[in-house]
Every structure is written in structure tokens, then in C-alpha cells.
Design an enzyme around this catalytic site. Structure first.
Site, PDB file in Angstrom:
ATOM      1  N   TRP A   9       0.825  -1.211   0.000  1.00  0.00           N
ATOM      2  CA  TRP A   9       0.000   0.000   0.000  1.00  0.00           C
ATOM      3  C   TRP A   9       0.856   1.257   0.000  1.00  0.00           C
ATOM      4  CZ3 TRP A   9      -5.144  -0.407  -0.521  1.00  0.00           C
ATOM      5  CH2 TRP A   9      -5.830  -1.506  -0.002  1.00  0.00           C
ATOM      6  N   ASP A  10       0.550   2.155  -0.904  1.00  0.00           N
ATOM      7  CA  ASP A  10       1.072   3.516  -0.789  1.00  0.00           C
ATOM      8  C   ASP A  10       0.272   4.203   0.325  1.00  0.00           C
ATOM      9  OD1 ASP A  10       2.304   6.049  -1.544  1.00  0.00           O
ATOM     10  OD2 ASP A  10       0.338   6.540  -2.411  1.00  0.00           O
TER      11      ASP A  10
END
Ligand SMILES: [Mg+2]
Length: 229
Positions: A9-10
Site C-alpha cells: 500500500w502507498d
């Protein structure tokens, strides 16, 4: 899950609404530093300058410390504010960024519902000072299986070196079963594609992909990730 074992995940613009946190942090610091009001027009000019500097980082043209201070130096100069303040302002800003937590969609419930079903890791180019505070205040620190911040990894997304370090740490793994979810075509999607994993572009605003980056999946709402996994 059927298709994937690992989600990267960013953070900024993906799990957390960065622009709201950024505006709140800058506004409150303008007042603390005695710089008067930071208007919407000023914030919009700052935002353009900031984006330009992060693009330079992604292209490897500037270092992280150069962009962090440089963007405020350029912004202050343009607004007629004493530029010598920019270093101290940036330090305060990194800490203040973690004080305003705004989730994108229902990202926290989503990550919580996936915990234990897939392995989830944070992959971010944000600073250690800001991201550590944000992840703790948002509760993501307890939901993730690990956190990879470029300052600690030694490479910035989209560099292949960044992803190699991540895979080394969390592997062995089947790259076909790793998905990166991020809002940036130039760092998350280009980086993920280059590293040989599947890419999911979080594009809530319906922007056009004007890059060469290979988008495997495109979503408007984070919950669509459930159908992909
Ligand atoms: Mg982002």
C-alpha cells in the site's frame, strides 16, 4: 485470497488523504510562525511547487533533503516570505503532518478486514518523521505486516532497488501474487511494473494515464480492491 498473497500500500493519497492533512498542517504553522493567513490561492500555488519537487525526486534529479526544504524555499520566495525560515518550517511541518488524519474512502476498515487474509505492507516515499506519526495516529501501524519507508530502505519509488529491498525482506514470494495499490503513476505504478509485480492504480478523480506506466487494474474506490484480490 484467490489471486494475491501480498498487498503493498502507498500511504499519501491512497490510504490517507494527503491534501487535507497538508493544508491543515501548513495553515496552522503559518499562524504559529507569525506568517499571517495562508489562503486557498497560496495553498494551491504551494501544491504546484511541491508536486514539481517530488517529480524531481522520482526522476532522481534531487535528493530528499533538497526537495523538502527547496519546495518551501521556492514557495516562500514567491510569496515574499523570509526564505531563511524554510528549514525550520519544514521540520515542524513533518511532525505536524501526522496530526491530521483523513482516511481515503474507508481505508482503515478495508485494511482491517484484510488483515490475516493477505499480508499487507506500507511502501512510502514520505519522510520517516511524518509517516511514523501518521501510521501510529491512524492505527495502520497495527494493521500492517511491515512498513517500508524510502528513507530507511535507501531508495525512492519507482527505483527497482526499493522493491528489491522489499522483496528481499518479505520473501520468498511469487511476484505474480503481489499487488501494489497507489495513486501515483510515476512512483507506485511505474515502480511496481518495473519490479515485475501487478499494479492497481487508485484513481478517484478519474485522471487520464498520460504516462507509459502499465496499469493492470484501475479503481475509483479502494473497496474495489476486494474484487481484485
Ligand atoms: Mg501517493
Amino acid at each position: 485470497m484467490k489471486n494475491f498473497d501480498v498487498v503493498l500500500w502507498d500511504v499519501d493519497g491512497t490510504l490517507l488523504n494527503f491534501s487535507e492533512a497538508e493544508k491543515a498542517a501548513i495553515r496552522s504553522l503559518f499562524s504559529e510562525f507569525g506568517l499571517g493567513e495562508c489562503t486557498d490561492e497560496m495553498l494551491s500555488r504551494y501544491s504546484d511547487i511541491n508536486r514539481k519537487y517530488w517529480n524531481r525526486l522520482e526522476r532522481g534529479e534531487m535528493t530528499k533533503p533538497e526537495i523538502l526544504v527547496g519546495r518551501f524555499a521556492e514557495f516562500f520566495a514567491a510569496e515574499g516570505i523570509e526564505p531563511s525560515l524554510c528549514k525550520r518550517f519544514n521540520e515542524a511541518y513533518q511532525l505536524r503532518l501526522g496530526d491530521t488524519i483523513v482516511f481515503c474512502d474507508n481505508s482503515k476498515e478495508l485494511a482491517a478486514s484484510l488483515a490475516g487474509k493477505v499480508r499487507q505492507y506500507v511502501v512510502s516515499n514520505g519522510t520517516v518523521a511524518a509517516q511514523t506519526k501518521k501510521l501510529k495516529n491512524s492505527g495502520f501501524d497495527k494493521l500492517m505486516d511491515g512498513v517500508f519507508l524510502s528513507e530507511e530502505v535507501g531508495y525512492e519509488k519507482p527505483a527497482k532497488g526499493f522493491f528489491d529491498c522489499v522483496f528481499e525482506e518479505i520473501g520468498p514470494l511469487d511476484k505474480d501474487r503481489v499487488l501494489i495499490v497507489g495513486d501515483s503513476l510515476t512512483s507506485d505504478i511505474a515502480g511496481g511494473a518495473c519490479a515485475g509485480i501487478r499494479t492497481c492504480w487508485y484513481n478517484p478523480g478519474g485522471s487520464v494515464n498520460d504516462t507509459e506506466a502499465r496499469v493492470d487494474f484501475e479503481i475509483r474506490d479502494l473497496n474495489e480492491v476486494l474484487g481484485i484480490l
